[in-house]
Write an enzyme that holds these catalytic residues in place. Structure first.
Site, PDB file in Angstrom:
ATOM      1  N   HIS A  85       0.806  -1.219  -0.120  1.00 47.68           N
ATOM      2  CA  HIS A  85       0.045  -0.171  -0.182  1.00 47.68           C
ATOM      3  C   HIS A  85       0.887   1.456   0.045  1.00 47.68           C
ATOM      4  O   HIS A  85       1.927   1.517   0.603  1.00 47.68           O
ATOM      5  CB  HIS A  85      -0.902   0.091   1.301  1.00 47.68           C
ATOM      6  CG  HIS A  85      -2.060   0.999   1.164  1.00 47.68           C
ATOM      7  ND1 HIS A  85      -1.884   2.198   1.303  1.00 47.68           N
ATOM      8  CD2 HIS A  85      -3.409   0.632   0.873  1.00 47.68           C
ATOM      9  CE1 HIS A  85      -3.115   2.824   1.152  1.00 47.68           C
ATOM     10  NE2 HIS A  85      -3.991   1.892   0.941  1.00 47.68           N
ATOM     11  N   GLY A 166       5.535  21.435  10.485  1.00 45.20           N
ATOM     12  CA  GLY A 166       6.884  20.853  10.663  1.00 45.20           C
ATOM     13  C   GLY A 166       8.030  21.041   9.548  1.00 45.20           C
ATOM     14  O   GLY A 166       8.820  19.923   9.468  1.00 45.20           O
ATOM     15  N   VAL A 174      12.864  12.530  10.848  1.00 44.07           N
ATOM     16  CA  VAL A 174      11.970  12.311   9.686  1.00 44.07           C
ATOM     17  C   VAL A 174      12.339  10.990   8.851  1.00 44.07           C
ATOM     18  O   VAL A 174      11.429  10.263   8.518  1.00 44.07           O
ATOM     19  CB  VAL A 174      12.498  13.614   8.867  1.00 44.07           C
ATOM     20  CG1 VAL A 174      11.016  13.005   7.533  1.00 44.07           C
ATOM     21  CG2 VAL A 174      12.118  14.619   9.357  1.00 44.07           C
ATOM     22  N   GLY A 178       8.873   9.466   9.257  1.00 45.83           N
ATOM     23  CA  GLY A 178       8.313   9.735   7.822  1.00 45.83           C
ATOM     24  C   GLY A 178       7.176  10.965   8.308  1.00 45.83           C
ATOM     25  O   GLY A 178       7.518  11.686   9.174  1.00 45.83           O
TER      26      GLY A 178
END
Length: 570
Positions: A85, A166, A174, A178
């Site tokens: 996905h 952000g 990050v 993510g």
């Protein structure tokens, strides 16, 4: 009218569908928030993704969502994530969905604030999508998730592609968490329409008739002909009749029938009852019949209530009837029990939420039970709750006359006129029944305040303030009862003047009950106002109560005289 409690749904998708222990730790955070009900946890191994559904009041849902995002950021490392996905973060998407008492626009504002909080406190960058989008193109989730997780390093360094909250250069944190897409969307209803056929082809034909996307336009033969292309080489589509819907046809071995399977993505544009009627129409045009409807998952209460009203209006019948009766009409009209018993307490979001915090309410007692509970030596329920109940009975009587008039033989051309009065009467009745328990709750608050500790000066001050706040609430509640009961007079007056003359005495009794409710609640306003230290506020509340009492006396006198006139001239 009593304000409907605000309820929202949240459907976060987490980028973990294989490690059940990780999933459980995330859902534990959701369940740790009081007032939130976890409805569904659906992990997928191939997608490596889990879809979670929970509901509650907005403040509680936001807190549960925040805690879940925090736990997902702690446990899921996106550098090692792979699945079928599309995804870009540990918490990939986080939609807020209106269920009842709240608009999509309000949910969008909630989503934006949540996105900012996630970015500020958890350092997880957020894009806002669908109704919460801050940039028009970002309404589309695919635009927000463009390039998926692997594209974030480049996007984070591009000012035009940067997150809404952000934004910063791609860094180690990050890389781990993510980004998250936080949005607001309408409630999605998944529904299957049962056909008296085994043909998937016929079911698909109906699906293409109705779904918003429609079907390809073909040259020559409408089924086997070559698909027509536009100047850009794209297939030309003939749109279907129902906006905000997606649909396909399939055959279900378990039932031995074909179905039109539909997702209604905008229930404000295409409500369930409208979709049902249109599928029935298109099926009939192709020689088929819809034998019933299967709801997949949950639906909001208003979906069934709106359907009940719709089908009653088609019959030229009044929809000013109790909720339970509207639900029965909806269930029968759309064949919701075609495949199995349909239990609203298991399929309606609000009812599932209420089941976990079921309280003993006065309005749930029998008539004798209420009278017995009032007679006991406990001070509540008392005059305030009884006043609200008398007002509710007055509204019920006026509504009864409206419904009898709406269905009176020979008055068929006036059904809608009386139906509107009946609906108004049910609204008043519902508000006053709510106030029956609200008045007892007000008394309980005062008792709780008096029970607070008073050993130190600080405790005494807090106790005194709590007593005053509770007393003010106990003064304002019966004032609301007075206002709601005052609205009964207009209904009863209209029914005396225009309604079924055989029921004129019932409308008169309704006015008498309303007057008793106003005067009784007025006594409660005054006795509680006497304990308020803020005399300016107390005097204002008493003055307002006196005006309502004066008006009620005049209204009842006028209506009673009109009743006598009809009876004597009858």
């Amino acid at each position: 009218m009593a304000k409907s409690k605000q309820i929202v749904e949240c459907v976060p998708n987490f980028s973990e569908g294989r490690d059940l222990e990780v999933i459980k730790q995330i859902t534990n955070q959701i369940e740790s928030v009081e007032g939130v009900k976890l409805l569904d946890v659906d992990p997928g191994e191939a997608t490596n993704r889990t879809v979670v559904t929970f509901v509650g009041e907005p403040e509680n849902v936001v807190e549960a969502a925040f805690k879940a995002v925090a736990k997902a950021a702690e446990l899921i490392d996106m550098r090692h994530h792979h699945g079928a996905h599309p995804r870009m973060g540990a918490t990939d998407v986080l939609p807020i969905v209106p269920v009842s008492g709240i608009t999509l626009e309000e949910c969008a504002e909630i989503a934006r604030k949540l996105a900012k909080r996630i970015a500020d406190e958890l350092s997880v960058p957020c894009y806002c999508y669908e109704a919460a989008a801050l940039k028009p193109e970002r309404k589309n989730l695919a635009i927000c998730r463009k390039g998926e997780y692997e594209g974030l390093a480049e996007r984070m360094n591009d000012e035009k592609e940067a997150p809404d909250f952000g934004a910063r250069p791609f860094d180690e944190q990050v890389a781990r968490t993510g980004c998250t897409a936080v949005g607001a969307r309408d409630f999605l209803i998944a529904v299957n329409y049962n056909l008296n056929s085994t043909s998937t082809r016929r079911a698909n034909a109906i699906a293409f008739d109705v779904r918003e996307k429609g079907r390809p336009v073909r040259e020559g033969n409408p089924i086997t002909g070559k698909k027509k292309l536009d100047e850009n080489g794209k297939v030309v589509m003939q749109p279907g009749t129902l906006k905000g819907t997606k649909a396909i046809g399939w055959f279900i071995d378990e039932y031995g029938i074909a179905q039109v399977s539909m997702n209604i993505t905008n229930i404000n544009v295409t409500p369930l009852h409208k979709a049902f009627d249109e599928v029935c129409r298109c099926a009939q045009n192709r020689g088929l019949r819809v034998t019933g409807t299967e709801i997949v998952g949950l639906i909001p209460e208003r979906t069934l209530l709106e359907a009940g009203k719709y089908f009653l209006e088609k019959q030229h019948r009044s929809a000013g009837i109790p909720k339970e009766d509207l639900l029965k009409i909806a269930i029968k009209s759309m064949g919701l029990e075609d495949l199995r018993p349909f239990k609203p307490e298991e399929k309606v979001v609000e009812y599932l939420l209420e089941a976990d915090k079921k309280q003993n309410k006065l309005v749930d007692l029998t008539v004798k039970g209420f009278a017995d509970e009032t007679a006991r030596e406990s001070p509540a329920p008392g005059g305030g709750s009884v006043s609200a109940y008398m007002g509710a009975l007055g509204a019920s009587l006026g509504t009864m006359v409206a419904n009898l008039s709406s269905h009176k033989p020979g008055w068929d051309d006036r059904w809608d006129e009386f139906a509107k009065w009946a609906e108004r009467g049910m609204e008043i009745q519902e508000e006053l029944l709510h106030l029956v328990d609200e008045d007892t709750e007000a008394f309980n608050r005062i008792m709780a305040a008096f029970g607070m500790p008073k050993k130190t000066d600080e405790e005494k001050a807090l106790r005194s303030e709590a007593i005053q706040q509770a007393t003010l609430f106990a003064t304002e509640v019966p004032l609301e009862t007075m206002k709601a009961s005052s609205r009964v007079f207009e209904l009863c007056r209209q029914m005396v003047a225009e309604g079924n003359p055989n029921s004129v005495s019932d409308a008169g009794v309704g006015a008498l009950a309303a007057r008793a409710a106003v005067l009784g609640a007025g006594m409660n306003v005054k006795i509680n106002a006497a304990s308020l230290k803020d005399r300016t506020k107390a005097d204002a509340l008493i003055a307002e109560a006196d005006k309502l009492i004066e008006k009620a006396n005049a209204e009842e006198k006028e209506i009673t005289a009109a009743v006598d006139k009809v009876i004597n001239n009858g």
